[in-house]
Design a protein around this motif. Structure first.
Motif, PDB file in Angstrom:
ATOM      1  N   ALA A 125       1.003  -0.894  -0.162  1.00  0.00           N
ATOM      2  CA  ALA A 125      -0.077   0.014   0.011  1.00  0.00           C
ATOM      3  C   ALA A 125       0.477   1.207  -0.094  1.00  0.00           C
ATOM      4  CB  ALA A 125      -1.095   0.317   1.291  1.00  0.00           C
ATOM      5  N   SER A 126       0.429   2.229  -0.569  1.00  0.00           N
ATOM      6  CA  SER A 126       1.423   3.684  -0.518  1.00  0.00           C
ATOM      7  C   SER A 126       0.417   4.526  -1.141  1.00  0.00           C
ATOM      8  CB  SER A 126       2.136   3.339  -1.977  1.00  0.00           C
ATOM      9  OG  SER A 126       1.227   3.311  -2.976  1.00  0.00           O
ATOM     10  N   GLY A 127       0.497   5.946  -1.309  1.00  0.00           N
ATOM     11  CA  GLY A 127      -0.418   6.948  -1.099  1.00  0.00           C
ATOM     12  C   GLY A 127      -0.659   7.697  -0.092  1.00  0.00           C
ATOM     13  N   GLY A 128      -0.399   7.200   0.833  1.00  0.00           N
ATOM     14  CA  GLY A 128      -0.951   8.250   2.720  1.00  0.00           C
ATOM     15  C   GLY A 128      -0.214   9.499   2.647  1.00  0.00           C
ATOM     16  N   GLY A 129      -0.627  10.400   3.684  1.00  0.00           N
ATOM     17  CA  GLY A 129       0.114  11.077   3.298  1.00  0.00           C
ATOM     18  C   GLY A 129      -1.074  12.511   4.461  1.00  0.00           C
ATOM     19  N   LEU A 130       0.490  13.425   4.510  1.00  0.00           N
ATOM     20  CA  LEU A 130      -0.408  14.692   5.166  1.00  0.00           C
ATOM     21  C   LEU A 130      -1.823  15.384   4.406  1.00  0.00           C
ATOM     22  CD1 LEU A 130      -1.105  16.190   8.257  1.00  0.00           C
ATOM     23  CD2 LEU A 130       0.710  17.358   7.680  1.00  0.00           C
ATOM     24  N   VAL A 131      -2.541  15.589   4.843  1.00  0.00           N
ATOM     25  CA  VAL A 131      -4.022  16.329   3.920  1.00  0.00           C
ATOM     26  C   VAL A 131      -4.692  17.835   5.001  1.00  0.00           C
ATOM     27  CG1 VAL A 131      -5.530  14.780   3.329  1.00  0.00           C
ATOM     28  CG2 VAL A 131      -5.303  16.534   2.183  1.00  0.00           C
ATOM     29  N   GLN A 132      -5.204  18.951   4.207  1.00  0.00           N
ATOM     30  CA  GLN A 132      -5.780  19.849   5.341  1.00  0.00           C
ATOM     31  C   GLN A 132      -7.516  18.641   5.167  1.00  0.00           C
ATOM     32  OE1 GLN A 132      -5.486  23.587   4.211  1.00  0.00           O
ATOM     33  NE2 GLN A 132      -3.669  24.217   6.212  1.00  0.00           N
ATOM     34  N   MET A 170     -10.170   9.100  -2.696  1.00  0.00           N
ATOM     35  CA  MET A 170     -10.966   9.805  -1.258  1.00  0.00           C
ATOM     36  C   MET A 170     -10.807  10.692  -1.256  1.00  0.00           C
ATOM     37  SD  MET A 170      -8.533   7.628   1.761  1.00  0.00           S
ATOM     38  CE  MET A 170      -6.998   8.653   1.496  1.00  0.00           C
ATOM     39  N   THR A 171     -11.977  11.528  -1.379  1.00  0.00           N
ATOM     40  CA  THR A 171     -12.262  13.319  -1.412  1.00  0.00           C
ATOM     41  C   THR A 171     -12.674  13.748   0.122  1.00  0.00           C
ATOM     42  OG1 THR A 171     -14.456  13.009  -2.398  1.00  0.00           O
ATOM     43  CG2 THR A 171     -12.100  12.760  -3.760  1.00  0.00           C
ATOM     44  N   GLY A 186     -10.778  18.139   3.821  1.00  0.00           N
ATOM     45  CA  GLY A 186     -11.402  19.275   2.720  1.00  0.00           C
ATOM     46  C   GLY A 186     -10.666  18.743   0.883  1.00  0.00           C
ATOM     47  N   GLY A 187      -9.875  18.473   1.656  1.00  0.00           N
ATOM     48  CA  GLY A 187      -8.467  17.953   0.085  1.00  0.00           C
ATOM     49  C   GLY A 187      -8.926  16.624  -0.283  1.00  0.00           C
ATOM     50  N   SER A 188      -8.034  15.917  -1.194  1.00  0.00           N
ATOM     51  CA  SER A 188      -8.164  14.376  -1.080  1.00  0.00           C
ATOM     52  C   SER A 188      -6.926  13.673  -1.927  1.00  0.00           C
ATOM     53  CB  SER A 188      -8.492  14.525  -2.716  1.00  0.00           C
ATOM     54  OG  SER A 188      -9.404  15.532  -2.588  1.00  0.00           O
ATOM     55  N   LEU A 189      -6.464  12.237  -1.204  1.00  0.00           N
ATOM     56  CA  LEU A 189      -5.484  11.279  -1.452  1.00  0.00           C
ATOM     57  C   LEU A 189      -6.200  10.352  -2.478  1.00  0.00           C
ATOM     58  CD1 LEU A 189      -4.250  11.383   2.144  1.00  0.00           C
ATOM     59  CD2 LEU A 189      -3.469  12.218  -0.330  1.00  0.00           C
ATOM     60  N   ARG A 190      -5.404   9.311  -3.255  1.00  0.00           N
ATOM     61  CA  ARG A 190      -5.709   8.295  -3.508  1.00  0.00           C
ATOM     62  C   ARG A 190      -4.137   7.282  -2.837  1.00  0.00           C
ATOM     63  NH1 ARG A 190      -5.141   7.232 -10.352  1.00  0.00           N
ATOM     64  NH2 ARG A 190      -2.728   6.603  -9.516  1.00  0.00           N
TER      65      ARG A 190
END
Length: 123
Positions: free
Chosen positions: A5-12, A82-83, A14-18
């Motif tokens: 698995a990959s793609g995680g991180g820090l986001v505000q 993810m949105t 309302g933001g998005s990640l894949r």
């Protein structure tokens, strides 16, 4: 089946990640797949899943309309888009390969697990 698995991180908020889940092994396309998450002090919970074909999907109520699961069997990879992320989405996210071809929501119906990727949503 080995999963990465990959793609995680820090986001505000309302933001998005894949998130991505790369699989090795011949049986990826024969198994239902799922995404789970685990926050500190909480049990691992089901987020989203699809059947072996990818045409059938199922989501936990708390992510419906915000997250989308997708798989590409030709490339042995699965995604979680993810949105509208919320602080309560903060957790380690895991991908998992099921024992069979259908969608399962129980952790006990999954045979192989990725190592997890951290998602942190700040307010």
């Amino acid at each position: 089946v080995q999963l990465q698995a990959s793609g995680g991180g820090l986001v505000q908020a309302g933001g998005s990640l894949r998130l991505s889940c790369a699989a090795s092994g011949r049986s990826f396309g024969e198994r239902g797949m799922g995404w789970f998450r685990q926050a500190p002090g909480k049990e691992r919970e089901f987020v989203a899943g699809n059947d072996w074909s990818g045409y059938s999907t199922y989501y936990a109520d708390f992510v419906k309309g915000r997250f989308t699961i997708h798989r590409d069997n030709a490339k042995n990879i699965m995604y979680l888009q993810m949105t509208s992320l919320k602080p309560e989405d903060t957790a380690v996210y895991y991908c998992a390969a099921g024992k069979g071809r259908v969608i399962e929501v129980s952790v006990y119906e999954y045979e192989y697990w990725g190592q997890g990727t951290q998602v942190t949503v700040s307010s």
